[in-house]
Design a protein around this motif. Structure first.
Motif, short mmCIF file in Angstrom:
data_model
loop_
_atom_site.label_atom_id
_atom_site.label_comp_id
_atom_site.label_asym_id
_atom_site.label_seq_id
_atom_site.Cartn_x
_atom_site.Cartn_y
_atom_site.Cartn_z
N HIS A 43 47.95 45.44 34.09
CA HIS A 43 48.24 44.51 35.18
C HIS A 43 47.37 43.26 35.18
CE1 HIS A 43 49.78 48.42 36.78
NE2 HIS A 43 50.75 47.66 37.17
N PHE A 44 46.38 43.17 34.28
CA PHE A 44 45.43 42.07 34.31
C PHE A 44 45.22 41.48 32.92
CE2 PHE A 44 44.17 45.29 37.43
CZ PHE A 44 44.19 44.57 38.61
N VAL A 45 44.66 40.26 32.94
CA VAL A 45 44.08 39.67 31.73
C VAL A 45 42.71 39.14 32.13
CG1 VAL A 45 44.26 37.98 29.89
CG2 VAL A 45 46.34 39.01 30.83
N PHE A 46 41.66 39.68 31.52
CA PHE A 46 40.28 39.26 31.80
C PHE A 46 39.87 38.19 30.80
CE2 PHE A 46 40.49 43.23 34.01
CZ PHE A 46 39.56 43.14 35.04
N TYR A 47 39.41 37.05 31.30
CA TYR A 47 38.91 35.96 30.45
C TYR A 47 37.41 35.86 30.64
CZ TYR A 47 43.81 34.61 30.10
OH TYR A 47 45.16 34.62 29.86
N SER A 63 39.62 48.49 35.95
CA SER A 63 40.56 47.68 36.72
C SER A 63 41.83 48.42 37.14
CB SER A 63 40.93 46.42 35.94
OG SER A 63 41.59 46.76 34.73
N GLU A 64 42.37 49.24 36.26
CA GLU A 64 43.62 49.92 36.60
C GLU A 64 43.41 50.97 37.69
OE1 GLU A 64 46.56 48.94 35.72
OE2 GLU A 64 45.67 47.34 34.51
N ARG A 79 52.04 40.57 42.22
CA ARG A 79 52.80 40.09 41.06
C ARG A 79 52.09 40.52 39.78
NH1 ARG A 79 52.59 35.08 43.80
NH2 ARG A 79 51.46 34.16 42.05
N PRO A 80 52.84 40.78 38.72
CA PRO A 80 52.19 41.19 37.45
C PRO A 80 51.44 40.03 36.81
CG PRO A 80 54.55 40.88 37.15
CD PRO A 80 54.30 40.76 38.62
N GLY A 81 50.57 40.38 35.86
CA GLY A 81 49.86 39.36 35.09
C GLY A 81 48.76 38.64 35.84
N ILE A 82 47.96 39.37 36.62
CA ILE A 82 46.87 38.75 37.36
C ILE A 82 45.79 38.29 36.39
CG2 ILE A 82 45.08 39.13 39.11
CD1 ILE A 82 46.92 41.32 40.27
N GLU A 83 45.38 37.04 36.48
CA GLU A 83 44.33 36.50 35.63
C GLU A 83 42.98 36.60 36.34
OE1 GLU A 83 46.52 33.19 32.87
OE2 GLU A 83 45.72 32.52 34.80
N LEU A 141 40.45 41.33 44.83
CA LEU A 141 41.78 41.84 44.50
C LEU A 141 42.50 42.32 45.76
CD1 LEU A 141 43.85 42.42 42.32
CD2 LEU A 141 42.75 44.63 41.94
N SER A 142 41.76 42.88 46.71
CA SER A 142 42.35 43.32 47.97
C SER A 142 42.92 42.13 48.74
CB SER A 142 41.31 44.04 48.82
OG SER A 142 40.82 45.19 48.16
N HIS A 143 42.17 41.03 48.77
CA HIS A 143 42.68 39.81 49.41
C HIS A 143 43.96 39.36 48.73
CE1 HIS A 143 39.58 39.02 52.30
NE2 HIS A 143 38.62 38.84 51.42
N LEU A 144 43.96 39.35 47.41
CA LEU A 144 45.13 38.89 46.66
C LEU A 144 46.35 39.76 46.97
CD1 LEU A 144 45.29 37.59 43.06
CD2 LEU A 144 46.77 39.50 43.67
N VAL A 145 46.18 41.08 46.94
CA VAL A 145 47.30 42.00 47.19
C VAL A 145 47.85 41.80 48.59
CG1 VAL A 145 47.92 44.42 47.49
CG2 VAL A 145 46.56 43.73 45.51
#
Length: 322
Positions: A43-47, A63-64, A79-83, A141-145
């Protein structure tokens, strides 16, 4: 002479352009390549930059599980693909922020639900205090969700902050002290006054955050996740807060707040009893008695071992160490 001057000017411009391209590839491109390293998960991409590779891998591995915990409690998926960007310095943390108005210097993380983006500051880049990267990831992440779930709807501030603190496990001894004091003094801040903003004064802001955490925890633990999920869905429909509470939990917002106050009084009013001087002297006495009995038991065991050794020596005619 004029054509010669024009040729010299043209050559000068070409050389300037070549130098500009040289510096661009010599400095900007490597820096960009350094930032482009990433760890993808479901569900994520870590940069991250190379110095933060271990931190990024550590957070990516967790993360998962964090995602599953938050979605389980919220009842909705983002939404999928959270950066997720991990910034190595405070300056990089500032430059990554997409808005012209930057966050406060003490900020450890930021969520941009509309961009499906989370920005984290590496712990060594903290200007104040310390940073727990796992708690920060959980919080943002909780805020985002929650914001994606309620996109277009008004989110009560106490729900927004309380849910993020709950998911980040940010309850501390200090929070316990704050909510205990408020409960004993019956000096609660009405949650209706915490729908839009929190107090500016530090002491009152502490109370606001503690109450928010406590209320969200109470709703989830005492009334169940299914009802909490329905509460979120009702808010998304744009219903009034009291109506959302009534439809989800079967009681009005005012009644729920009163039940929560009663729950806090039952839970926290015993604390002054056990912290009184008489109770402390009793605990000290019990502690000394426990230590005394333990030492007496250990001494008895030692004596018994010595006696067994003496008996063995008498029967065998020589020392067990010989």
């Amino acid at each position: 002479m004029v054509p010669l001057k024009k040729s010299a000017l043209l050559i000068s411009r070409v050389l300037t352009l070549i130098l500009a391209w040289f510096f661009l590839f010599a400095f900007l491109v490597p820096a960009h390549a350094e930032e482009s390293q990433s760890f993808p998960t479901e569900h994520f991409v870590f940069y991250f930059s190379p110095p933060d590779q271990k931190l990024a891998k550590y957070l990516a591995d967790l993360s998962e599980k964090i995602y599953a915990d938050i979605v389980f409690d919220a009842g909705v998926e983002p939404r999928p693909g959270i950066e997720i960007y991990i910034e190595h310095t405070h300056e990089a943390f500032l430059s990554r922020q997409p808005h012209p108005v930057k966050a406060q210097e003490w900020a450890a993380g930021l969520a941009y639900p509309e961009l499906n983006l989370v920005i984290l500051k590496a712990p060594h880049a903290a200007l104040y205090g310390t940073i727990d990267p796992v708690k920060t990831l959980r919080h943002e992440l909780s805020h985002l969700v929650l914001h994606q779930a309620l996109a277009g709807a008004r989110i009560p501030r106490w729900l927004d902050e309380g849910f993020a603190m709950y998911e980040a496990r940010e309850w501390t001894l200090r929070t316990t002290a704050v909510i205990t004091t408020v409960t004993l003094k019956k000096n609660f801040i009405p949650l209706t006054s915490l729908e839009h903003e929190f107090p500016v004064a530090f002491s009152e802001a502490e109370v606001a955050y503690a109450q928010s955490f406590s209320m969200v925890s109470y709703l989830l633990s005492s009334h169940g996740r299914d009802a909490f999920h329905q509460f979120i869905l009702n808010l998304k429909k744009g219903e009034a807060l009291s109506q959302c509470m009534q439809n989800a939990f079967g009681i009005s917002f005012y009644e729920m707040e009163q039940k929560w106050h009663k729950y806090l009084r039952l839970r926290y009013t015993w604390i002054p009893v056990i912290t009184s001087s008489a109770a402390l002297w009793f605990l000290v006495s019990v502690s000394f008695l426990f230590v005394y009995l333990r030492k007496k038991h250990q001494a008895r065991q030692t004596v018994m071992e010595w006696e067994l050794e003496d008996m063995w020596e008498d029967e065998s005619g020589h020392s067990p160490d010989s």
